[in-house]
Design a protein around this motif. Sequence first.
Motif, PDB file in Angstrom:
ATOM      1  N   SER A 137       0.848  -1.191   0.000  1.00 38.38           N
ATOM      2  CA  SER A 137       0.000   0.000   0.000  1.00 38.38           C
ATOM      3  C   SER A 137       0.884   1.241   0.000  1.00 38.38           C
ATOM      4  CB  SER A 137      -0.913  -0.002   1.235  1.00 38.38           C
ATOM      5  OG  SER A 137      -1.456   1.280   1.472  1.00 38.38           O
ATOM      6  N   ILE A 138       0.847   1.984  -1.093  1.00 38.11           N
ATOM      7  CA  ILE A 138       1.637   3.218  -1.182  1.00 38.11           C
ATOM      8  C   ILE A 138       1.241   4.188  -0.072  1.00 38.11           C
ATOM      9  CG2 ILE A 138       2.248   5.176  -2.641  1.00 38.11           C
ATOM     10  CD1 ILE A 138       3.293   2.520  -3.698  1.00 38.11           C
ATOM     11  N   LYS A 139      -0.043   4.314   0.177  1.00 42.85           N
ATOM     12  CA  LYS A 139      -0.532   5.233   1.223  1.00 42.85           C
ATOM     13  C   LYS A 139      -0.001   4.821   2.593  1.00 42.85           C
ATOM     14  CE  LYS A 139      -4.779   7.054   3.310  1.00 42.85           C
ATOM     15  NZ  LYS A 139      -6.271   6.988   3.293  1.00 42.85           N
ATOM     16  N   SER A 140      -0.011   3.532   2.881  1.00 42.77           N
ATOM     17  CA  SER A 140       0.443   3.063   4.195  1.00 42.77           C
ATOM     18  C   SER A 140       1.935   3.282   4.372  1.00 42.77           C
ATOM     19  CB  SER A 140       0.102   1.580   4.364  1.00 42.77           C
ATOM     20  OG  SER A 140      -1.297   1.370   4.322  1.00 42.77           O
ATOM     21  N   ILE A 141       2.709   2.975   3.333  1.00 42.47           N
ATOM     22  CA  ILE A 141       4.157   3.184   3.423  1.00 42.47           C
ATOM     23  C   ILE A 141       4.465   4.670   3.576  1.00 42.47           C
ATOM     24  CG2 ILE A 141       6.357   2.905   2.225  1.00 42.47           C
ATOM     25  CD1 ILE A 141       5.113   0.433   0.849  1.00 42.47           C
ATOM     26  N   SER A 142       3.744   5.505   2.840  1.00 45.58           N
ATOM     27  CA  SER A 142       3.946   6.953   2.948  1.00 45.58           C
ATOM     28  C   SER A 142       3.661   7.444   4.363  1.00 45.58           C
ATOM     29  CB  SER A 142       3.045   7.690   1.957  1.00 45.58           C
ATOM     30  OG  SER A 142       3.360   7.349   0.625  1.00 45.58           O
ATOM     31  N   ASN A 164       9.162   4.729  -7.189  1.00 45.36           N
ATOM     32  CA  ASN A 164       9.810   5.824  -7.908  1.00 45.36           C
ATOM     33  C   ASN A 164       9.047   7.137  -7.868  1.00 45.36           C
ATOM     34  OD1 ASN A 164      12.021   4.284  -8.579  1.00 45.36           O
ATOM     35  ND2 ASN A 164      11.221   3.675 -10.587  1.00 45.36           N
ATOM     36  N   SER A 165       7.836   7.122  -7.315  1.00 48.70           N
ATOM     37  CA  SER A 165       7.069   8.367  -7.221  1.00 48.70           C
ATOM     38  C   SER A 165       7.290   8.999  -5.860  1.00 48.70           C
ATOM     39  CB  SER A 165       5.576   8.090  -7.440  1.00 48.70           C
ATOM     40  OG  SER A 165       5.089   7.206  -6.448  1.00 48.70           O
ATOM     41  N   CYS A 166       7.205  10.313  -5.803  1.00 47.22           N
ATOM     42  CA  CYS A 166       7.347  11.049  -4.555  1.00 47.22           C
ATOM     43  C   CYS A 166       6.132  10.735  -3.669  1.00 47.22           C
ATOM     44  CB  CYS A 166       7.401  12.544  -4.850  1.00 47.22           C
ATOM     45  SG  CYS A 166       7.797  13.577  -3.433  1.00 47.22           S
ATOM     46  N   PRO A 167       6.291  10.468  -2.356  1.00 47.88           N
ATOM     47  CA  PRO A 167       7.529  10.597  -1.590  1.00 47.88           C
ATOM     48  C   PRO A 167       8.329   9.305  -1.465  1.00 47.88           C
ATOM     49  CG  PRO A 167       5.736  10.278  -0.070  1.00 47.88           C
ATOM     50  CD  PRO A 167       5.131  10.250  -1.459  1.00 47.88           C
ATOM     51  N   LEU A 168       7.827   8.197  -2.009  1.00 48.63           N
ATOM     52  CA  LEU A 168       8.508   6.918  -1.798  1.00 48.63           C
ATOM     53  C   LEU A 168       9.873   6.849  -2.453  1.00 48.63           C
ATOM     54  CD1 LEU A 168       5.659   4.245  -2.065  1.00 48.63           C
ATOM     55  CD2 LEU A 168       6.391   5.624  -0.117  1.00 48.63           C
ATOM     56  N   LYS A 169      10.126   7.730  -3.408  1.00 51.02           N
ATOM     57  CA  LYS A 169      11.407   7.669  -4.112  1.00 51.02           C
ATOM     58  C   LYS A 169      12.580   7.967  -3.188  1.00 51.02           C
ATOM     59  CE  LYS A 169      11.382  12.447  -5.895  1.00 51.02           C
ATOM     60  NZ  LYS A 169      11.406  13.267  -7.133  1.00 51.02           N
ATOM     61  N   TRP A 170      12.313   8.544  -2.016  1.00 51.14           N
ATOM     62  CA  TRP A 170      13.391   8.855  -1.081  1.00 51.14           C
ATOM     63  C   TRP A 170      13.748   7.657  -0.207  1.00 51.14           C
ATOM     64  CZ3 TRP A 170      15.237  12.892  -3.168  1.00 51.14           C
ATOM     65  CH2 TRP A 170      14.416  13.896  -3.679  1.00 51.14           C
ATOM     66  N   ILE A 171      12.962   6.588  -0.255  1.00 49.26           N
ATOM     67  CA  ILE A 171      13.226   5.426   0.598  1.00 49.26           C
ATOM     68  C   ILE A 171      14.368   4.601   0.007  1.00 49.26           C
ATOM     69  CG2 ILE A 171      12.274   3.282   1.513  1.00 49.26           C
ATOM     70  CD1 ILE A 171       9.544   4.563   1.540  1.00 49.26           C
ATOM     71  N   SER A 172      15.366   4.318   0.813  1.00 47.38           N
ATOM     72  CA  SER A 172      16.434   3.411   0.406  1.00 47.38           C
ATOM     73  C   SER A 172      15.850   2.017   0.213  1.00 47.38           C
ATOM     74  CB  SER A 172      17.524   3.390   1.483  1.00 47.38           C
ATOM     75  OG  SER A 172      18.524   2.455   1.159  1.00 47.38           O
ATOM     76  N   ARG A 173      16.285   1.292  -0.802  1.00 42.97           N
ATOM     77  CA  ARG A 173      15.684  -0.002  -1.081  1.00 42.97           C
ATOM     78  C   ARG A 173      16.642  -0.947  -1.794  1.00 42.97           C
ATOM     79  NH1 ARG A 173      13.450   4.299  -3.809  1.00 42.97           N
ATOM     80  NH2 ARG A 173      13.259   4.187  -6.082  1.00 42.97           N
ATOM     81  N   GLN A 174      16.392  -2.231  -1.577  1.00 44.48           N
ATOM     82  CA  GLN A 174      17.135  -3.297  -2.244  1.00 44.48           C
ATOM     83  C   GLN A 174      16.131  -4.286  -2.840  1.00 44.48           C
ATOM     84  OE1 GLN A 174      20.534  -5.151  -0.192  1.00 44.48           O
ATOM     85  NE2 GLN A 174      20.173  -3.735   1.512  1.00 44.48           N
TER      86      GLN A 174
END
Length: 332
Positions: A137-142, A164-174
């Motif tokens: 859920s993008i909303k939940s992660i945000s 890749n969309s703001c604001p999730l694009k700032w999250i470090s990820r692997q």
Amino acid sequence: MSNHIKYELNNNLPLLKADYSGNILVNGRFSKDLVKKKTHLFKTIRWLVKRNPQKEELAKEKSIIKVNKINSFEDNKIYWLGHSCFYINIAGISFITDPVFFDLITNKRDTALPFNIKDLKNISYILISHDHYDHLSIKSISSLLENNPDMEALLPLKTSELFNSCPLKWISRQEAGWYQSYIYLKDNVRVTFLPSDHWCRRGLFDQNKRLWGSFMIEHKGHKIFFAGDTAYNEEMYKDIKNTMGSPDICLMPIGSYSPYYMMRDHHINPEEAAALFEILGGKKFIPMHYGTYTMSSEPAGEPVRRIKKVIDKDKLVLLEIGGGFPLEAIYG
């Protein structure tokens, strides 16, 4: 037209299964084997138009699952937050699995959130098993970002594009393929991405463009297995056991299995969950994926009634939503 087949891994991550070539991509779509899985359109139509014989019982039990309000999150404890979402704290290192806190596009949440989102602080990692809306859920992660700007997302292959969309694009990820461990994690923690028998889709044309799977969290020799979503697959679970060893705690789905003709290719029922738990050789079984959203035909209380019959009571840990299980019970 011939199929274009390749094998995909993240070459920057370690691989724990020496004879594993990588996840199969057939014409750019992930597959657990070289045979294309049918979408079962007619089964879906049959399910939608056929009367549910448990309709009255389902309506009666819709909000039967108890919710325990969490006033504060304690260290060295696992909390069930509903559906497939857990808060796991191991020696001060905190994980959130498949964070989904709100109503879905097609399903309202049947139970209240057991916590205030602002109380979820110092999250180190979010684990995403696959891209379905009831797991990613993008909303939940945000909503977690305000108090957890440094959290890192541990993802399946090709899933990073959804961040890749703001604001999730700032999250470090692997991103990892099956049997690969993520790197540069906090001291004494290893997280490995593992198989599940499932699939992916968020839109009309992206089925299986992203990978799906399960996780093993390891800390000082102890193991917690998070199954994600899976159909019944003995050989897959035998491979997990042979590669990773037996987990101390298994977080296993037991709901969204009815009608069986429709769901058997996607989800396990309680009896199948118990059988896979035995294959893994787990010590404690904590159920999930039931009672939070109405996504199938069985009533909310039925998965618990069935799992109680097939798991030894000393191994079964039934949590209320918001309930916690202390890791000292396993780790000592």
